[in-house]
Structure formats: C-alpha cells, structure tokens
Design an enzyme around this catalytic site. Structure first.
Site, PDB file in Angstrom:
ATOM      1  NE  ARG A   1      -2.686  -1.319   3.247  1.00 20.26           N
ATOM      2  CZ  ARG A   1      -2.642  -2.562   3.724  1.00 20.26           C
ATOM      3  NH1 ARG A   1      -3.107  -3.554   2.998  1.00 20.26           N
ATOM      4  NH2 ARG A   1      -2.149  -2.802   4.906  1.00 20.26           N
TER       5      ARG A   1
ATOM      6  CD  GLU B   1      -0.082  -9.841  18.274  1.00 21.89           C
ATOM      7  OE1 GLU B   1      -0.479  -9.339  17.205  1.00 21.89           O
ATOM      8  OE2 GLU B   1      -0.816 -10.119  19.233  1.00 21.89           O
TER       9      GLU B   1
HETATM   10  P1  AMP Z   1       3.555  -2.248  11.672  1.00 21.13           P
HETATM   11  O1  AMP Z   1       4.814  -2.922  11.228  1.00 21.13           O
HETATM   12  O2  AMP Z   1       2.910  -2.933  12.837  1.00 21.13           O
HETATM   13  O3  AMP Z   1       3.711  -0.760  11.906  1.00 21.13           O
HETATM   14  O4  AMP Z   1       2.495  -2.464  10.544  1.00 21.13           O
HETATM   15  C1  AMP Z   1       2.659  -1.797   9.420  1.00 21.13           C
HETATM   16  C2  AMP Z   1       2.005  -2.427   8.210  1.00 21.13           C
HETATM   17  O5  AMP Z   1       0.844  -3.204   8.468  1.00 21.13           O
HETATM   18  C3  AMP Z   1       1.610  -1.275   7.371  1.00 21.13           C
HETATM   19  O6  AMP Z   1       2.203  -1.456   6.112  1.00 21.13           O
HETATM   20  C4  AMP Z   1       0.119  -1.310   7.324  1.00 21.13           C
HETATM   21  O7  AMP Z   1      -0.285  -1.283   5.997  1.00 21.13           O
HETATM   22  C5  AMP Z   1      -0.318  -2.601   7.977  1.00 21.13           C
HETATM   23  N1  AMP Z   1      -1.233  -2.411   9.120  1.00 21.13           N
HETATM   24  C6  AMP Z   1      -0.959  -2.680  10.418  1.00 21.13           C
HETATM   25  N2  AMP Z   1      -2.016  -2.457  11.209  1.00 21.13           N
HETATM   26  C7  AMP Z   1      -2.994  -2.004  10.408  1.00 21.13           C
HETATM   27  C8  AMP Z   1      -4.353  -1.589  10.626  1.00 21.13           C
HETATM   28  N3  AMP Z   1      -4.931  -1.594  11.840  1.00 21.13           N
HETATM   29  N4  AMP Z   1      -5.065  -1.179   9.562  1.00 21.13           N
HETATM   30  C9  AMP Z   1      -4.514  -1.180   8.324  1.00 21.13           C
HETATM   31  N5  AMP Z   1      -3.262  -1.570   8.062  1.00 21.13           N
HETATM   32  C10 AMP Z   1      -2.504  -1.983   9.071  1.00 21.13           C
END
Ligand code: AMP
Length: 170
Positions: free
Chosen positions: A58, A95
């Site tokens: 995305r 996680e």
């Molecule tokens: P993180 O590594 O946990 O910061 O997750 C980042 C990636 O996961 C990003 O590229 C987001 O597109 C996706 N992501 C994580 N949580 C969400 C959420 N609640 N809604 C949409 N996309 C999410």
C-alpha cells in the site's frame, strides 16, 4: 477534509481483535486521494529529497504519485524473493514470528536524502526495518511519513531518531 469519515474501519480483519483501517474508499474518492498527495507534496517540496522509499504494497499507491509530483525517485521495499537484483535484507519481529524486507543494494546512494512512506504506522516494525535498510545502503532518512498513525500502538518508539509525520492520527 474529513478523511476519518472516508476511511473505513473493518473490525476483526485480518484476525480477531484488529480494527483494520481500510483506505480503499479514500483511494476511490478522487478529491480525497488528491488532497492526501497534495498535503505530502506541500510538506516535502524543496527539501532536497533524492527518493521516496515505500513499502509493499500500500505504500506504493501513495509513493508513486508523490514521487512524480516532486520529481524525485521511487524505490520499492519488498517481501523476500520479489526484487530481481542484489538486495540488502532486514528481518524483524512480528507479534507471532518474523518477517523480512528487501531493497536493491544500488537503489540508495551514500548521503541520499530519503523519505520513507507507508499507508499506516502501527507497531512500527515495518518502518523501523525499512529505515535500517536505507541506513545499510548509506542513505539519510529525512522523515517517515504515513497517511494514518495508530499512535496508541507506540510505533514511534521503534523509530527512535527518525522524525514521524502523519496526516491522520488515532
Ligand atoms: P507495523 O509494522 O505494525 O507498523 O504495521 C505496518 C504495516 O501493516 C503497514 O504497512 C500497514 O499497511 C499494515 N497495518 C498494520 N495495522 C494495520 C491496521 N490496523 N489497519 C490497516 N493496516 C494496518
């Protein structure tokens, strides 16, 4: 513009307990999509950026129009095995389990000013790994920008020295 009213919350996707921020209604709203790209362009115009580094998949949707608007390069960060040339790799904790991201070794040069861009900052693992990939290549990460920052997940803490900018905060 009330972007929060346009982004759709999808509970329990992709698994129970997660409220997924669905940006597809924003992408399918010409004015809202343009507003987001214009906001980012305003902020990064004239900052001397060499490239935007965006994460699969995305991040690509926002990174490509922003790069062309600014007249700077676009560099994809991808899941393992997708990039055809020599890569740097970074593995990070999820996680449950681990994930790996890759960047082409010659995509970022020493001292290049880089903007990291993704749709959502959640726990920060993806963005932190991307910053490490750019630093391995010798690049200088000016800022990490997101459309949405889920600040209650404390992703900013994982980014340490990298400034964070977001258009919408929860
Ligand atoms: P993180 O590594 O946990 O910061 O997750 C980042 C990636 O996961 C990003 O590229 C987001 O597109 C996706 N992501 C994580 N949580 C969400 C959420 N609640 N809604 C949409 N996309 C999410």
């Amino acid at each position: 513009m009330d972007l929060k009213a346009i982004i759709r919350d999808v509970p329990d996707f992709p698994k129970k307990g997660i409220v997924f921020k669905d940006i597809t209604p924003l992408l399918n709203n010409g004015k809202a999509f343009q507003y987001v790209i214009d906001k980012l362009a305003e902020r990064y115009q004239g900052k001397g950026l060499r490239s935007i580094v965006a994460m699969e998949s995305r991040g690509f949707i926002f990174g490509a129009p922003l790069a062309t608007k600014l007249g700077v390069g676009f560099v994809p960060v991808r899941k393992p095995g997708k990039l055809p040339y020599k890569t740097f790799q970074e593995t990070y904790d999820l996680e449950y389990g681990k994930d790996t991201l890759e960047i082409h070794q010659d995509a970022v040069g020493k001292g290049d000013k880089i903007l990291v861009l993704d749709d959502v900052l959640a726990t920060g693992g993806t963005a932190a790994a991307t910053v490490k990939l750019i630093e391995k290549a010798g690049g200088d990460v000016v800022e990490a920008a997101f459309i949405i920052h889920l600040s209650f997940l404390k992703g900013q803490d994982k980014l340490q020295r990298t400034p964070v900018f977001s258009i919408i905060q929860y």
